[in-house]
Design a protein around this motif. Structure first.
Motif, PDB file in Angstrom:
ATOM      1  N   GLN A   4       5.495 -19.916 -31.910  1.00 12.57           N
ATOM      2  CA  GLN A   4       5.326 -20.308 -33.187  1.00 12.57           C
ATOM      3  C   GLN A   4       3.759 -20.076 -33.555  1.00 12.57           C
ATOM      4  OE1 GLN A   4       3.414 -23.195 -33.861  1.00 12.57           O
ATOM      5  NE2 GLN A   4       3.052 -23.994 -32.060  1.00 12.57           N
ATOM      6  N   LEU A   5       3.753 -19.983 -34.933  1.00 18.05           N
ATOM      7  CA  LEU A   5       2.568 -19.914 -35.639  1.00 18.05           C
ATOM      8  C   LEU A   5       2.481 -20.737 -36.715  1.00 18.05           C
ATOM      9  CD1 LEU A   5      -0.238 -18.237 -36.218  1.00 18.05           C
ATOM     10  CD2 LEU A   5       1.210 -16.855 -37.732  1.00 18.05           C
ATOM     11  N   THR A   6       1.177 -21.897 -36.745  1.00 23.24           N
ATOM     12  CA  THR A   6       1.480 -23.023 -37.306  1.00 23.24           C
ATOM     13  C   THR A   6       0.048 -22.692 -38.236  1.00 23.24           C
ATOM     14  OG1 THR A   6       2.726 -24.354 -36.171  1.00 23.24           O
ATOM     15  CG2 THR A   6       1.067 -25.384 -37.629  1.00 23.24           C
ATOM     16  N   LEU A   7       0.150 -22.804 -39.695  1.00 29.67           N
ATOM     17  CA  LEU A   7      -1.049 -22.625 -40.585  1.00 29.67           C
ATOM     18  C   LEU A   7      -1.192 -23.984 -41.351  1.00 29.67           C
ATOM     19  CD1 LEU A   7      -0.092 -19.082 -41.777  1.00 29.67           C
ATOM     20  CD2 LEU A   7      -1.689 -19.693 -39.820  1.00 29.67           C
ATOM     21  N   LEU A  22       5.698 -20.645 -38.668  1.00 32.88           N
ATOM     22  CA  LEU A  22       6.557 -19.697 -38.476  1.00 32.88           C
ATOM     23  C   LEU A  22       7.146 -19.571 -36.995  1.00 32.88           C
ATOM     24  CD1 LEU A  22       4.236 -17.288 -40.501  1.00 32.88           C
ATOM     25  CD2 LEU A  22       6.429 -18.365 -41.444  1.00 32.88           C
ATOM     26  N   VAL A  23       8.441 -19.241 -37.026  1.00 32.26           N
ATOM     27  CA  VAL A  23       9.143 -19.517 -35.654  1.00 32.26           C
ATOM     28  C   VAL A  23       9.611 -18.185 -35.262  1.00 32.26           C
ATOM     29  CG1 VAL A  23      10.866 -20.464 -34.364  1.00 32.26           C
ATOM     30  CG2 VAL A  23       9.488 -21.914 -35.890  1.00 32.26           C
ATOM     31  N   TYR A  24       9.499 -17.712 -33.904  1.00 33.29           N
ATOM     32  CA  TYR A  24      10.020 -16.439 -33.344  1.00 33.29           C
ATOM     33  C   TYR A  24      10.396 -17.050 -31.722  1.00 33.29           C
ATOM     34  CZ  TYR A  24      10.967 -11.883 -31.620  1.00 33.29           C
ATOM     35  OH  TYR A  24      11.464 -10.690 -31.241  1.00 33.29           O
ATOM     36  N   ALA A  25      11.455 -17.678 -31.810  1.00 30.01           N
ATOM     37  CA  ALA A  25      12.009 -18.247 -30.470  1.00 30.01           C
ATOM     38  C   ALA A  25      12.179 -17.289 -29.142  1.00 30.01           C
ATOM     39  CB  ALA A  25      13.041 -19.225 -30.515  1.00 30.01           C
ATOM     40  N   LYS A  26      12.075 -17.621 -27.778  1.00 32.47           N
ATOM     41  CA  LYS A  26      12.476 -16.881 -27.133  1.00 32.47           C
ATOM     42  C   LYS A  26      13.923 -16.863 -26.776  1.00 32.47           C
ATOM     43  CE  LYS A  26       8.251 -17.312 -24.392  1.00 32.47           C
ATOM     44  NZ  LYS A  26       7.682 -17.965 -22.984  1.00 32.47           N
ATOM     45  N   CYS A  27      14.746 -15.944 -26.339  1.00 27.91           N
ATOM     46  CA  CYS A  27      16.061 -15.866 -26.223  1.00 27.91           C
ATOM     47  C   CYS A  27      16.592 -16.495 -25.098  1.00 27.91           C
ATOM     48  CB  CYS A  27      16.414 -14.352 -25.886  1.00 27.91           C
ATOM     49  SG  CYS A  27      16.071 -13.343 -26.856  1.00 27.91           S
ATOM     50  N   ASP A  28      15.793 -17.064 -24.053  1.00 25.15           N
ATOM     51  CA  ASP A  28      16.207 -17.959 -23.113  1.00 25.15           C
ATOM     52  C   ASP A  28      16.023 -19.415 -23.377  1.00 25.15           C
ATOM     53  OD1 ASP A  28      16.793 -18.029 -19.728  1.00 25.15           O
ATOM     54  OD2 ASP A  28      15.255 -19.401 -20.155  1.00 25.15           O
ATOM     55  N   ALA A  29      17.328 -20.165 -23.154  1.00 25.38           N
ATOM     56  CA  ALA A  29      17.199 -21.625 -23.424  1.00 25.38           C
ATOM     57  C   ALA A  29      16.006 -22.215 -22.738  1.00 25.38           C
ATOM     58  CB  ALA A  29      18.524 -22.117 -23.089  1.00 25.38           C
ATOM     59  N   ILE A  30      15.554 -22.258 -21.382  1.00 26.58           N
ATOM     60  CA  ILE A  30      14.984 -22.744 -20.653  1.00 26.58           C
ATOM     61  C   ILE A  30      13.516 -22.598 -21.212  1.00 26.58           C
ATOM     62  CG2 ILE A  30      13.650 -23.138 -18.342  1.00 26.58           C
ATOM     63  CD1 ILE A  30      16.633 -24.020 -18.748  1.00 26.58           C
ATOM     64  N   GLU A  31      13.183 -21.145 -21.704  1.00 24.65           N
ATOM     65  CA  GLU A  31      11.754 -20.901 -22.212  1.00 24.65           C
ATOM     66  C   GLU A  31      11.785 -21.472 -23.502  1.00 24.65           C
ATOM     67  OE1 GLU A  31      10.316 -16.765 -20.347  1.00 24.65           O
ATOM     68  OE2 GLU A  31      12.161 -16.649 -21.710  1.00 24.65           O
ATOM     69  N   ARG A  32      12.786 -21.695 -24.484  1.00 22.49           N
ATOM     70  CA  ARG A  32      12.787 -22.507 -25.499  1.00 22.49           C
ATOM     71  C   ARG A  32      12.125 -23.913 -25.757  1.00 22.49           C
ATOM     72  NH1 ARG A  32      17.397 -19.284 -26.948  1.00 22.49           N
ATOM     73  NH2 ARG A  32      18.799 -21.044 -26.838  1.00 22.49           N
TER      74      ARG A  32
END
Length: 207
Positions: A4-7, A22-32
């Motif tokens: 995520q990028l927070t402004l 702005l969010v660009y989450a990882k595909c893996d549930a654990i990493e999220r």
């Protein structure tokens, strides 16, 4: 990889401070979980209008997926718990419910609704007349990337593309937010070089 990028922005017409994530989450549930934790932390002290937008890489309910394997209810529950705990609300959408396609057809075809635009009550009360749909379309269209690259290269590409589009959208509404984005790009580039130099080490650290 940054998820995520927070402004922190300043609305020049109403002189109101607001926060954009702005969010660009990882595909893996654990990493999220790292992403959910960062949202929890921000929400605890959030007392200004807050807009959270992007690809969360998880659906809200089973109806937001077509095709493929059964959905993970645990992943859905984690996502819902985060959004509800952070007191965020979905602004809704126009058009198709699905925002992602795996590029295949017939029995191999999979559709998902992975992109969301969320706000807190303060944002909705402060900006009741802003056409959020147009903002969502700008982010949605420019957060796509048709290339195969390392996560850091891909994220940096999306940042540059979105920055250019937002410069047009926000020129008459917000002040200069792009200096902060450029700083973020520099951080991403550093991680990208580390990844290219030693991808095995980076993957081991994420595990």
């Amino acid at each position: 990889m940054v998820q995520q990028l927070t402004l922190r922005l300043f609305h020049t017409e109403s002189h109101v401070e607001l926060v954009l994530t702005l969010v660009y989450a990882k595909c893996d549930a654990i990493e999220r979980i790292e992403l959910w934790d960062s949202l929890y932390a921000m929400a605890r002290d959030m007392d200004v209008p807050w807009l959270v937008d992007g690809d969360f890489n998880v659906i809200w309910d089973e109806e937001e997926k077509f095709g493929g394997l059964p959905v993970s209810l645990k992943e859905i529950d984690d996502f819902r718990h985060c959004i509800n705990t952070c007191n965020l609300f979905d602004l809704g959408f126009k058009g198709s419910i699905f925002t992602w396609w795996n590029g295949r057809v017939e029995d191999d075809c999979i559709f998902k609704s992975l992109d969301k635009c969320l706000t807190n009550v303060e944002f909705q009360q402060t900006f009741p007349g802003i056409e959020h749909a147009s903002f969502k379309e700008v982010v949605k269209e420019n957060w796509k990337a048709d290339l195969s690259a390392s996560p850091y290269t891909l994220f940096n590409h999306k940042l540059k593309k979105l920055k250019k589009a937002l410069s047009v959208w926000s020129k008459t509404t917000f002040g200069d937010i792009f200096q902060k984005i450029e700083s973020m790009e520099e951080v991403v580039l550093v991680h990208e070089k580390e990844f290219e130099a030693n991808p095995t080490k980076m993957n081991r650290e994420r595990l």
